[in-house]
Scaffold this motif. Structure first.
Motif, PDB file in Angstrom:
ATOM      1  N   GLU A  25       0.828  -1.207   0.000  1.00 47.73           N
ATOM      2  CA  GLU A  25       0.000   0.000   0.000  1.00 47.73           C
ATOM      3  C   GLU A  25       0.862   1.257   0.000  1.00 47.73           C
ATOM      4  O   GLU A  25       0.576   2.219  -0.724  1.00 47.73           O
ATOM      5  CB  GLU A  25      -0.922   0.004   1.215  1.00 47.73           C
ATOM      6  CG  GLU A  25      -1.843   1.207   1.267  1.00 47.73           C
ATOM      7  CD  GLU A  25      -2.788   1.170   2.460  1.00 47.73           C
ATOM      8  OE1 GLU A  25      -3.509   2.159   2.647  1.00 47.73           O
ATOM      9  OE2 GLU A  25      -2.795   0.157   3.193  1.00 47.73           O
ATOM     10  N   GLU A  26       1.926   1.240   0.795  1.00 42.10           N
ATOM     11  CA  GLU A  26       2.794   2.421   0.870  1.00 42.10           C
ATOM     12  C   GLU A  26       3.528   2.681  -0.434  1.00 42.10           C
ATOM     13  O   GLU A  26       3.588   3.810  -0.903  1.00 42.10           O
ATOM     14  CB  GLU A  26       3.797   2.249   2.010  1.00 42.10           C
ATOM     15  CG  GLU A  26       3.185   2.378   3.391  1.00 42.10           C
ATOM     16  CD  GLU A  26       2.556   3.738   3.626  1.00 42.10           C
ATOM     17  OE1 GLU A  26       3.037   4.730   3.055  1.00 42.10           O
ATOM     18  OE2 GLU A  26       1.558   3.805   4.375  1.00 42.10           O
ATOM     19  N   THR A  39       1.176   3.987  -3.088  1.00 38.59           N
ATOM     20  CA  THR A  39       0.836   5.386  -2.840  1.00 38.59           C
ATOM     21  C   THR A  39       1.922   6.299  -3.372  1.00 38.59           C
ATOM     22  O   THR A  39       1.647   7.302  -4.046  1.00 38.59           O
ATOM     23  CB  THR A  39       0.640   5.628  -1.337  1.00 38.59           C
ATOM     24  OG1 THR A  39      -0.453   4.842  -0.873  1.00 38.59           O
ATOM     25  CG2 THR A  39       0.364   7.101  -1.061  1.00 38.59           C
ATOM     26  N   ARG A  40       3.173   5.968  -3.121  1.00 41.07           N
ATOM     27  CA  ARG A  40       4.278   6.799  -3.590  1.00 41.07           C
ATOM     28  C   ARG A  40       4.449   6.714  -5.091  1.00 41.07           C
ATOM     29  O   ARG A  40       4.834   7.683  -5.742  1.00 41.07           O
ATOM     30  CB  ARG A  40       5.562   6.415  -2.854  1.00 41.07           C
ATOM     31  CG  ARG A  40       5.583   7.046  -1.462  1.00 41.07           C
ATOM     32  CD  ARG A  40       6.485   6.327  -0.501  1.00 41.07           C
ATOM     33  NE  ARG A  40       6.483   7.031   0.788  1.00 41.07           N
ATOM     34  CZ  ARG A  40       5.483   6.954   1.670  1.00 41.07           C
ATOM     35  NH1 ARG A  40       4.438   6.208   1.406  1.00 41.07           N
ATOM     36  NH2 ARG A  40       5.540   7.621   2.809  1.00 41.07           N
ATOM     37  N   GLU A  55       1.992   6.447  -7.206  1.00 33.07           N
ATOM     38  CA  GLU A  55       0.977   7.336  -7.762  1.00 33.07           C
ATOM     39  C   GLU A  55       1.433   8.788  -7.676  1.00 33.07           C
ATOM     40  O   GLU A  55       1.248   9.570  -8.613  1.00 33.07           O
ATOM     41  CB  GLU A  55      -0.352   7.149  -7.028  1.00 33.07           C
ATOM     42  CG  GLU A  55      -1.058   5.845  -7.348  1.00 33.07           C
ATOM     43  CD  GLU A  55      -1.408   5.738  -8.817  1.00 33.07           C
ATOM     44  OE1 GLU A  55      -1.788   6.758  -9.417  1.00 33.07           O
ATOM     45  OE2 GLU A  55      -1.295   4.629  -9.371  1.00 33.07           O
ATOM     46  N   ARG A  56       2.035   9.152  -6.548  1.00 30.13           N
ATOM     47  CA  ARG A  56       2.540  10.524  -6.411  1.00 30.13           C
ATOM     48  C   ARG A  56       3.609  10.805  -7.461  1.00 30.13           C
ATOM     49  O   ARG A  56       3.653  11.884  -8.081  1.00 30.13           O
ATOM     50  CB  ARG A  56       3.127  10.725  -5.027  1.00 30.13           C
ATOM     51  CG  ARG A  56       2.111  10.731  -3.888  1.00 30.13           C
ATOM     52  CD  ARG A  56       2.833  10.885  -2.564  1.00 30.13           C
ATOM     53  NE  ARG A  56       1.938  10.711  -1.440  1.00 30.13           N
ATOM     54  CZ  ARG A  56       2.352  10.608  -0.181  1.00 30.13           C
ATOM     55  NH1 ARG A  56       3.648  10.652   0.100  1.00 30.13           N
ATOM     56  NH2 ARG A  56       1.461  10.450   0.783  1.00 30.13           N
TER      57      ARG A  56
END
Length: 241
Positions: free
Chosen positions: A229-230, A233-234, A236-237
């Motif tokens: 998940e982490e 998330t990064r 996508e950023r």
């Protein structure tokens, strides 16, 4: 039939000599089972290491006789030697299916990656890491596209000592941990919070690119999911920038 298969092989002399050195009774099995004979000749003609396996491990011939049946994984209490034997037998099965063109390149790469994944999972259980570690597959392992000579690239998340897991897995594969933060100079294992801090402050673009193929492959499922998940998330950023 067997003589014809030998004659059509790339090296009939070497294949014939190897067949003579196989365990007693093998010739009768080959005469009675055309598919086993085809698999046997194909493997012997292609690989010295797999030929040696057929000579020293009687169960290896049974693997060639049942190419649709994946050998059962050993239990953790059977130990590292049993895991190494299982790896050799499953590697033999994959190679035979490849040589006989039962499977093609994508299926072979995925099967080899699944083999490495299972080795790492059982290695974690043998080492008794419990819910303290997660092993993340990188590169070809993460992408389920291993080849026969690939290193197994991993990163390790958690708080426990990963060396016992790595030592067990290295009895089966070349395991490379150099894609971890700071490479060879970095710590072999980091808690999830340390990965998060590294990604936010110091990670280079190529490290985020490497994470595109990252995939949890062994260890604690909850920690694996949190790591995934982490990094997603990064990722996508990074894509938005």
């Amino acid at each position: 039939m067997l003589d014809s298969l030998i004659a059509r092989s790339p090296d009939p002399g070497a294949v014939g000599r190897a067949l003579e050195r196989l365990p007693a009774g093998t010739g009768d099995r080959l005469a009675a089972d055309a598919e086993l004979a085809r698999a046997m000749v194909a493997v012997i003609a292609a690989s010295r290491s797999l030929t040696r396996l057929l000579m020293v491990d009687p169960q290896a011939i049974d693997v060639l006789a049942r190419l649709d049946a994946r050998p059962g994984l050993p239990e953790p209490e059977e130990g590292a030697e049993a895991l190494a034997r299982w790896k050799q037998r499953e590697h033999l099965r994959i190679a035979a299916r490849d040589l006989l063109e039962i499977d093609h390149l994508p299926e072979v790469g995925a099967a080899l990656a699944d083999l490495a994944t299972d080795v790492l999972e059982v290695a974690c259980r043998i080492a008794g890491t419990g819910n303290a570690l997660a092993v993340i597959g990188m590169g070809k392992l993460g992408g389920r596209e291993l080849n026969y000579s690939s290193d197994v690239d991993v990163m390790v998340v958690g708080d426990a000592n990963p060396l016992p897991v790595m030592e067990i897995a290295r009895r089966c594969f070349r395991v490379d941990t150099n894609l971890r933060p700071e490479g060879r100079s970095g710590r072999l294992v980091l808690p999830l919070a340390a990965y998060e801090a590294y990604w936010d402050r110091w990670a280079q673009p190529w490290e985020f690119q490497a994470l595109l193929k990252a995939r949890p492959v062994a260890g604690d499922p909850a920690l694996s999911a949190a790591f995934a998940e982490e990094y997603h998330t990064r990722d996508e950023r990074c894509r938005r920038r």
